[in-house]
Design an enzyme around this catalytic site. Sequence first.
Site, PDB file in Angstrom:
ATOM      1  N   ASN A 105     -10.028  63.792 161.989  1.00  0.00           N
ATOM      2  CA  ASN A 105     -11.334  64.218 161.537  1.00  0.00           C
ATOM      3  C   ASN A 105     -12.251  62.849 161.668  1.00  0.00           C
ATOM      4  O   ASN A 105     -11.792  61.851 161.189  1.00  0.00           O
ATOM      5  CB  ASN A 105     -11.257  64.594 160.205  1.00  0.00           C
ATOM      6  CG  ASN A 105     -12.488  64.700 159.195  1.00  0.00           C
ATOM      7  OD1 ASN A 105     -12.509  64.542 158.002  1.00  0.00           O
ATOM      8  ND2 ASN A 105     -13.309  65.347 159.824  1.00  0.00           N
ATOM      9  N   HIS A 263     -19.262  68.208 157.219  1.00  0.00           N
ATOM     10  CA  HIS A 263     -18.520  67.481 157.937  1.00  0.00           C
ATOM     11  C   HIS A 263     -17.050  67.607 157.690  1.00  0.00           C
ATOM     12  O   HIS A 263     -16.136  67.585 158.512  1.00  0.00           O
ATOM     13  CB  HIS A 263     -18.804  66.197 157.609  1.00  0.00           C
ATOM     14  CG  HIS A 263     -18.267  65.084 158.221  1.00  0.00           C
ATOM     15  ND1 HIS A 263     -18.363  65.164 159.856  1.00  0.00           N
ATOM     16  CD2 HIS A 263     -17.435  63.816 158.017  1.00  0.00           C
ATOM     17  CE1 HIS A 263     -17.649  63.726 160.401  1.00  0.00           C
ATOM     18  NE2 HIS A 263     -17.103  63.203 159.304  1.00  0.00           N
TER      19      HIS A 263
END
Length: 287
Positions: A105, A263
Site C-alpha cells: 500500500n 487511498h
Amino acid sequence: MTSLTYESTLVTKDIEGLNFAYHEAGEGEPLILLHGSGLGVSAWSNYQHNLPVFAKNFRTIMPDLPGFGGTELPELDEVYSVVAARWIARLMDNLGIESAGFIGNSMGGAVVAELAALHPERVRRMAIMGSGGLSVSIFQADPSEGFQRMFAFLEDPSRERMVSWLETMVYNRSLITEELIEQRMKNAMADGAIERLGRIFGAMFDPRLRTNYTPLWTRAATFTTPTLMLWGRDDRMLPYDGAHYANRWLPDVELHTFSNCGHWTQIERKADFERVATEFLTRVIQK
C-alpha cells in the site's frame, strides 16, 4: 464496516542488529503485506482487518517497515524505498522465505517494486494499491493534497491537523472515528515517531541520495513481475491519474479501479479488495 476479528501477537526479532517487528498468521504460500507511510501507521493499523482473510489461504506476514511501528530505523544511506527493500529481503532470509507474493500500500508498493527490481526472483507477484514509486502524476498538484496535510501535521502536530489529514485518506468520512483519531494520534506522538518520519521523508527527497538513483517509473518496461495495480478513483494522497504510466509500460500488468474510494482501499473497499487480490495471487499462470 464489518470485519472479522483476529488476535495476533507482535513478534520482534533482531535481524543483523536491527529490531524488526511483524505479525504472522496462516499457512501455505507466503504472502507479505507492506504498509504505507503516513501518520501513526504500522502494519497492524493498515491490515489488521484483512489478516484473517488472507491467513485462510497464505502464510501471511505483516512487517512494520523500517522506522515504523516496532521496527527500528537503520542508517539511511540510500533513498528510503531501497533501504526498506533490502531489509525486507533480510527479513525473508531470517524467516526462511525464498520468494513470496506481496501486497503493498502506498510507500509499501514502492518498497516491493524496489525489491522486484533488485531481486525479481524473490517477488512472485505483487498487488500494489495507490502505490508510490511506479506512479507518475500527470494532472494533479505535486505534492498532493494528502502530502501537504501530512507535512503540515509534522511541522505543527495537533488533533485538528490529524483529522484534516485523515479526511484525505478516505472517500467515506464516516470511517474517521474517534477511535481511529485517538489511535493515530497516540502512535504519531509516540517517542521519536515524528523525528523518524522526518528522516524517512528526508531520505526520499535528499538530492545527494538521489544522485545515483534511477526512479522506478523510468524502469517500468524492464519489470518481469506479474503486477496488479489497485486504485481508489478518489485517492487524494496518490491520485488515480498516477496509475496510468505504469499501466502502459509494465509488461505484465492489470489495473483495477474502485469508485467511491480513497487511498485506503483495504479499508474502504475491504471485501472487494480481498477478493480481487486473492484471485490475482492464487491465479494459475498460463505459460
